[in-house]
Design an enzyme around this catalytic site. Structure first.
Site, PDB file in Angstrom:
ATOM      1  N   ALA A   1       0.850  -1.188   0.000  1.00 21.75           N
ATOM      2  CA  ALA A   1       0.000   0.000   0.000  1.00 21.75           C
ATOM      3  C   ALA A   1       0.890   1.244   0.000  1.00 21.75           C
ATOM      4  O   ALA A   1       1.898   1.288   0.712  1.00 21.75           O
ATOM      5  CB  ALA A   1      -0.908  -0.006   1.223  1.00 21.75           C
TER       6      ALA A   1
ATOM      7  N   GLY B   1      -6.765  -7.467   0.397  1.00 18.04           N
ATOM      8  CA  GLY B   1      -7.301  -6.122   0.266  1.00 18.04           C
ATOM      9  C   GLY B   1      -8.810  -6.120   0.158  1.00 18.04           C
ATOM     10  O   GLY B   1      -9.489  -7.027   0.642  1.00 18.04           O
ATOM     11  N   SER B   2      -9.326  -5.122  -0.511  1.00 16.59           N
ATOM     12  CA  SER B   2     -10.769  -4.943  -0.616  1.00 16.59           C
ATOM     13  C   SER B   2     -11.362  -5.853  -1.680  1.00 16.59           C
ATOM     14  O   SER B   2     -10.661  -6.383  -2.552  1.00 16.59           O
ATOM     15  CB  SER B   2     -11.084  -3.486  -0.969  1.00 16.59           C
ATOM     16  OG  SER B   2     -10.640  -3.191  -2.289  1.00 16.59           O
TER      17      SER B   2
ATOM     18  N   GLU C   1      -7.380 -12.720  -0.371  1.00 13.39           N
ATOM     19  CA  GLU C   1      -7.870 -12.619   1.006  1.00 13.39           C
ATOM     20  C   GLU C   1      -8.499 -11.237   1.111  1.00 13.39           C
ATOM     21  O   GLU C   1      -7.791 -10.237   1.178  1.00 13.39           O
ATOM     22  CB  GLU C   1      -6.712 -12.806   1.992  1.00 13.39           C
ATOM     23  CG  GLU C   1      -7.176 -13.148   3.403  1.00 13.39           C
ATOM     24  CD  GLU C   1      -7.408 -11.928   4.262  1.00 13.39           C
ATOM     25  OE1 GLU C   1      -8.594 -11.504   4.357  1.00 13.39           O
ATOM     26  OE2 GLU C   1      -6.446 -11.398   4.823  1.00 13.39           O
ATOM     27  N   LEU C   2      -9.831 -11.206   1.107  1.00 15.86           N
ATOM     28  CA  LEU C   2     -10.551  -9.943   0.985  1.00 15.86           C
ATOM     29  C   LEU C   2     -11.239  -9.578   2.297  1.00 15.86           C
ATOM     30  O   LEU C   2     -10.801  -9.971   3.363  1.00 15.86           O
ATOM     31  CB  LEU C   2     -11.533 -10.047  -0.184  1.00 15.86           C
ATOM     32  CG  LEU C   2     -10.894 -10.522  -1.501  1.00 15.86           C
ATOM     33  CD1 LEU C   2     -11.942 -10.654  -2.602  1.00 15.86           C
ATOM     34  CD2 LEU C   2      -9.761  -9.615  -1.930  1.00 15.86           C
TER      35      LEU C   2
ATOM     36  N   CYS D   1      -9.534  -7.266   8.989  1.00 16.42           N
ATOM     37  CA  CYS D   1     -10.567  -7.982   8.228  1.00 16.42           C
ATOM     38  C   CYS D   1     -11.282  -9.025   9.079  1.00 16.42           C
ATOM     39  O   CYS D   1     -12.463  -9.300   8.870  1.00 16.42           O
ATOM     40  CB  CYS D   1      -9.962  -8.621   6.986  1.00 16.42           C
ATOM     41  SG  CYS D   1      -8.617  -9.770   7.314  1.00 16.42           S
TER      42      CYS D   1
ATOM     43  N   GLU E   1     -18.451  -4.123   4.950  1.00 19.08           N
ATOM     44  CA  GLU E   1     -17.433  -4.231   5.985  1.00 19.08           C
ATOM     45  C   GLU E   1     -17.208  -2.857   6.609  1.00 19.08           C
ATOM     46  O   GLU E   1     -16.983  -1.874   5.889  1.00 19.08           O
ATOM     47  CB  GLU E   1     -16.119  -4.757   5.413  1.00 19.08           C
ATOM     48  CG  GLU E   1     -15.017  -4.847   6.460  1.00 19.08           C
ATOM     49  CD  GLU E   1     -13.753  -5.493   5.926  1.00 19.08           C
ATOM     50  OE1 GLU E   1     -13.395  -5.212   4.754  1.00 19.08           O
ATOM     51  OE2 GLU E   1     -13.137  -6.278   6.665  1.00 19.08           O
TER      52      GLU E   1
END
Length: 464
Positions: A168, A216-217, A238-239, A273, A368
């Site tokens: 990021a 991430g998203s 992996e969201l 998350c 979320e």
């Protein structure tokens, strides 16, 4: 400061803005296309060198990375806090978790990756070899700047792959610091990537890229998976998550359960998350639980995250705070009730907030919440609780608390999620495979499975 950020964006520079005081603390010039092409030209030789090294030697090389991480942990922890705003205590704990991850994979890698004979009847003999795929592109988030990277990179490296890591933008210094840990290895096995989003396809399409791992998203995952699919590259996603925490009826240690739920929700200022997003409690216990929740949340204090006494950090960016506030307003518009809020927004700080919802809102608001906002909902019976948990497009994790372990296990079998935690909180642990279903992604990090995510399982058999 907003104008300053815009200027840096125009100049193709990644900027780290301290979320506590909004000071510019680090800049990194983004890669030109020539730099990308240069990396892609050199990457095949680096991969060839690394994959042909015996795994015992890979382990020895990576032990030097672990040693440097341990030796420089104070500086790195400071930068984690400075760049993304979690408390210094949380940053230090993150590094310790990474150090333990190295030890786990050093112990199991050789056994898991070894060539294995296959039982069969039609051939003289058969076996499966685990061979690296190439350079794996990692696209990682800012909330756990080291843990997210190492839990992906170390098993992939031990399997013989090399790593190109696009972190990021707001934790670019952390990316550089991680890269520096690999500086003494005589092969370019880890490269910090500073490419712009529009150049990601240029990287993915190259033949040296063997796969992509993204944390991430949902939006980012969908975009990257589409690109990778176009070029037939393996992906691991992996969201996000909308994890429920279910307090089953007659749980004797319900106070401990609520304390853990609050800890989970406020970790990294709620920017996790797998943190508790929805707390489900029996209708008969609403009054008691609600009063205890208010008591716990009222103890949270706001101060510089670098101070050891700081109990909760700040949100990583101003836009994240604004988005969370918009989500909260939409919840209220749907009929949700803000029953408690500890303090007020200040800078990038968002106060711990408790919001009561019902089944209808639970269905309508399937998003979320990435911040310290805890939703709670009551239920009449276990059937309703199961429906509330599963009524989500996400399926990352779920925590279940009960004094009756058998009842909790039975309840877990009806839950749609990648991880179920019974009488503890959902967490990522080196020893256990981790990932989600539905819009929370696919593939598995951690555990033995991580070593086999980015390998070719080559089957060889001999006739006669």
């Amino acid at each position: 400061m907003q104008n300053q950020i815009s200027i840096f964006f125009i100049m193709n520079t990644f900027s780290s803005i301290n979320p506590f005081n909004q000071a510019l603390i680090y800049t990194e010039k983004s890669w030109e296309k020539e730099q990308i092409q240069q990396f892609l030209k050199q990457a095949p030789a680096a991969f060839k060198n690394w994959k042909n090294i015996a795994i015992q030697q890979r382990i020895e090389f990576l032990k030097s990375v672990q040693f440097k991480l341990q030796a420089n942990q104070e500086e790195i922890a400071q930068w984690i806090t400075l760049e993304m705003g979690k408390t210094i205590t949380e940053s230090q704990a993150e590094i310790q978790k990474c150090i333990g991850l190295f030890d786990y994979y050093f112990e199991i890698a050789e056994t898991v990756l070894m060539t294995k004979e296959l039982p069969q009847k039609n051939f003289k003999k058969a076996w499966v070899r685990h061979e690296a795929l190439g350079c794996i592109l990692g696209i990682m988030p800012w909330n756990f700047p080291l843990w997210q990277v190492f839990r992906f990179a170390i098993p992939a490296l031990l399997a013989g792959n090399t790593i190109l890591l696009k972190h990021a933008p707001n934790v670019s210094k952390c990316n550089r610091l991680i890269e520096s840990l690999f500086s003494e290895i005589p092969h370019t096995i880890y490269t910090a990537c500073f490419a712009e989003v529009e150049d990601i396809e240029l990287i993915i399409q190259d033949s040296i890229i063997g796969g992509v791992s993204l944390t991430g998203s949902e939006k980012a995952g969908s975009a990257v998976a589409s690109l990778a699919g176009k070029h037939i590259k393996k992906t691991l996603l992996e969201l996000g998550g909308n994890d429920a925490f279910v307090l089953l009826p007659n749980t004797k240690n319900w106070k401990e359960a609520i304390e853990k739920a609050v800890f989970s929700r406020l970790l990294t200022a709620g920017q996790t998350c797998i943190s508790t997003k929805r707390l489900l409690i029996p209708t008969t216990q609403e009054t008691l639980v609600l009063e205890y929740l208010k008591e716990l949340l009222s103890k949270i204090s706001y101060q510089n995250p670098l101070e050891k006494s700081c109990s909760m950090g700040v949100l990583a960016r101003k836009d994240l705070q604004e988005n969370l506030l918009n989500q909260l307003n939409r919840l209220v518009g749907l009929g949700a009730d803000i029953v408690f809020q500890q303090g007020k927004t200040e800078g990038n700080y968002f106060p711990p907030t408790l919001v009561k919802i019902d089944a209808k809102i639970n269905q309508q608001f399937d998003e979320e919440l990435f911040g310290p906002v805890l939703l709670f909902c009551t239920y009449e019976d276990k059937k309703e609780a199961i429906e509330l948990v599963n009524d989500s497009s996400f399926g990352l994790g779920c925590a279940i608390w009960s004094s009756n372990e058998a009842a909790a296990i039975s309840f877990s079998e009806k839950i749609e999620a990648g991880s179920i935690a019974i009488n503890t909180i959902v967490q990522s642990n080196a020893y256990l495979p981790f990932g989600g279903i539905k819009k929370s992604g696919y593939g598995r990090e951690l555990g033995e499975e991580a070593l086999l995510e980015f390998v070719n399982k080559k089957v060889v058999y001999v006739g006669g």
